[in-house]
Design an enzyme around this catalytic site. Structure first.
Site, short mmCIF file in Angstrom:
data_model
loop_
_atom_site.label_atom_id
_atom_site.label_comp_id
_atom_site.label_asym_id
_atom_site.label_seq_id
_atom_site.Cartn_x
_atom_site.Cartn_y
_atom_site.Cartn_z
N TYR A 162 41.37 24.49 33.55
CA TYR A 162 41.86 23.54 34.55
C TYR A 162 42.57 22.33 33.93
O TYR A 162 42.98 21.43 34.65
CB TYR A 162 40.70 23.04 35.42
CG TYR A 162 40.24 24.03 36.46
CD1 TYR A 162 39.66 25.24 36.08
CD2 TYR A 162 40.36 23.77 37.81
CE1 TYR A 162 39.23 26.16 37.03
CE2 TYR A 162 39.93 24.67 38.76
CZ TYR A 162 39.37 25.86 38.37
OH TYR A 162 38.94 26.75 39.31
N LYS A 213 32.54 33.65 27.29
CA LYS A 213 33.18 34.95 27.00
C LYS A 213 33.62 34.90 25.54
O LYS A 213 34.77 35.20 25.19
CB LYS A 213 34.35 35.14 27.98
CG LYS A 213 34.92 36.55 28.00
CD LYS A 213 33.99 37.61 28.53
CE LYS A 213 34.62 38.98 28.30
NZ LYS A 213 33.66 40.09 28.41
N ASP A 246 30.50 38.36 32.22
CA ASP A 246 30.54 39.61 32.99
C ASP A 246 29.12 40.12 33.26
O ASP A 246 28.77 40.50 34.39
CB ASP A 246 31.42 40.68 32.31
CG ASP A 246 31.20 40.80 30.81
OD1 ASP A 246 30.42 40.02 30.24
OD2 ASP A 246 31.82 41.69 30.19
N ASP A 270 33.50 28.08 38.73
CA ASP A 270 34.16 28.19 40.04
C ASP A 270 33.88 29.56 40.65
O ASP A 270 33.45 29.68 41.80
CB ASP A 270 35.67 27.98 39.87
CG ASP A 270 36.41 28.15 41.19
OD1 ASP A 270 35.96 27.55 42.19
OD2 ASP A 270 37.41 28.88 41.22
N ASP A 274 30.98 30.77 43.98
CA ASP A 274 31.29 31.51 45.22
C ASP A 274 30.48 32.81 45.27
O ASP A 274 29.96 33.19 46.32
CB ASP A 274 32.79 31.85 45.31
CG ASP A 274 33.59 30.78 46.05
OD1 ASP A 274 33.30 29.58 45.87
OD2 ASP A 274 34.52 31.15 46.80
#
Ligand code: NAD
Ligand code: IPM
Ligand code: MN
Length: 374
Positions: A162, A213, A246, A270, A274
């Site tokens: 971001y 990751k 993952d 983010d 959700d």
């Protein structure tokens, strides 16, 4: 290739908590930014909840509304007005945002300017997103009780993907190149990891899961690995675990009860917040806080402006109401915050909900029911 830097300079050293507050007899001053789509509908309810608590609990709050959002942008070309960040820092104790985003502005740039402008401008480096199941019937998983889903996602909030560093080369040609950098700083990674471990320690929690990751992104997320190895040593009482993102996404669905605190980078936080909201019945029950400990903070539901349901009085206001709870807790009113959560849970148990939670009430009616109860 021309790389552009983010337009927001975090004010690393200059932030002070506003001095005028209830400590010296004054109200807590709250800036309301209803924003776009369902934002104004849920913020109207949030405001009503604050007014109800002001009446019943003598809660000293003082709200001022700002019209920042798509309408103003389309009318005046202004996203975040000049001086806005300084004004928020100087004149307010907290900011409460509904949502930003409007299909009439496909670039979404004005919304990013406002939302990330405030996050970055106030250097609100923690995005805290609790995932707490209030009624087991809302969870889509089999045989899950309320106690099984109760963790918090601590999302890094000022850098990563971001950061706004990147550029386009040969734009709109078949040879176009686009670069969007993932910016990770030792300071930025360390402070979010320290926050997550300190949060766990303060709340008497035992487990922190750091997710990255680093197997595919050895530079940026290698820094997360090395910083994590250092920070976890400072908290020997905490059971620290690492999962690649993952695997974490799978584990959150397979067995959510194993998590207490998840800490991760901006982009993964983010997405995971959700995903995790689905365990609560959807975005209608997911609140969030953008924090910088010891400084003015900004609060917003996790959901967006949901243009498809805007203006229909069907948006679930509970995420915004629970967000008011987070804000009050942060401002030093933990009893009122706990009561908000209790009454929202009661509303869900009794079916006093909008259709997304299986009820038949509208946004305003859910708000009225909760306010009467408060
Ligand atoms: P969204 O969160 O707005 O909606 C996703 C889905 O959830 C939709 O089906 C929507 O109807 C539903 N939903 C969301 N909130 C709900 C609520 N309170 N009650 C009932 N249903 C609800 O995400 P999106 O559709 O990807 O994005 C729409 C716009 O919102 C975009 O412009 C996006 O950039 C913006 N957005 C803003 C914020 C923010 O301001 N904090 C957050 C996320 C998305
Ligand atoms: C959120 C939103 C924002 C984000 C968007 C609207 C820029 O999805 O607050 O979760 O990605 O942070
Ligand atoms: Mn999001």
């Amino acid at each position: 290739m021309r790389l552009s830097l983010a337009r927001y300079d975090p004010a690393w050293m200059t932030l002070n908590r506003n001095s005028a507050s209830t400590a010296n007899g004054m109200s807590k001053r709250i800036a309301l930014i209803p924003g776009d789509g369902i934002g104004p509908e849920v913020i109207r309810v949030a405001e009503q909840v604050l007014a109800a608590l002001a009446a019943s609990h003598h809660l000293p709050v003082d709200c001022k509304t700002f019209d920042w959002g798509a309408e103003k942008y389309l009318r005046e070309g202004v996203a975040l007005p000049a001086g806005a960040i300084e004004m928020l820092r100087r004149d307010f104790d907290a900011t409460l945002i509904g949502a930003l985003g409007d299909p009439r502005v496909p670039s979404n740039q004005y919304a990013v300017d406002i939302l990330l402008g405030i996050r970055f401008g106030l250097d609100l480096y923690v995005n805290q997103r609790p995932v707490k199941l209030l009624d087991a019937r809302l969870c889509p998983l089999k045989s899950v009780a309320e106690k099984d889903v109760n963790f918090v996602v601590v999302r890094e909030n000022t850098e990563g993907a971001y950061a706004g560093v990147g550029g386009n080369f040969k734009r709109d040609t078949p040879d176009e190149v686009a670069v969007q950098e993932d910016v990770n700083t030792r300071k930025g990674v360390e402070r979010i990891l320290v926050y997550a471990f300190e949060y766990a320690a303060q709340k008497g929690l035992k487990k922190v899961c750091m997710s990255d990751k680093s197997n595919a992104m050895p530079y940026g997320h290698g820094l997360w690995q090395r910083t994590y190895a250092d920070v976890r040593r400072r908290f020997p009482q905490i059971d620290a675990q690492h999962l690649y993102v993952d695997t974490l996404a799978m584990e959150i669905i397979r067995n959510p009860s194993q998590f207490q605190v998840i800490v991760t980078c901006n982009l993964f936080g983010d997405i995971l917040s959700d995903l995790a909201a689905a365990l609560l019945g959807g975005l209608g029950a997911a609140p969030s806080a953008n924090l910088r400990p010891g400084s003015i903070s900004m609060f917003e539901p996790v959901h967006g402006s949901a243009p498809g349901i805007a203006g229909k009085n069907v948006a679930n206001p509970m995420a915004a109401i629970l967000t008011v709870g987070m804000m009050l807790d942060h401002l030093g009113f933990p009893e009122e915050a706990a009561q908000i959560e209790k009454v929202v849970a009661e509303a869900i148990h009794l079916g006093m909900t909008t259709p997304d939670f299986g009820g038949r009430l509208g946004t305003r009616e859910v708000g009225n029911w909760i306010c009467e109860r408060l």
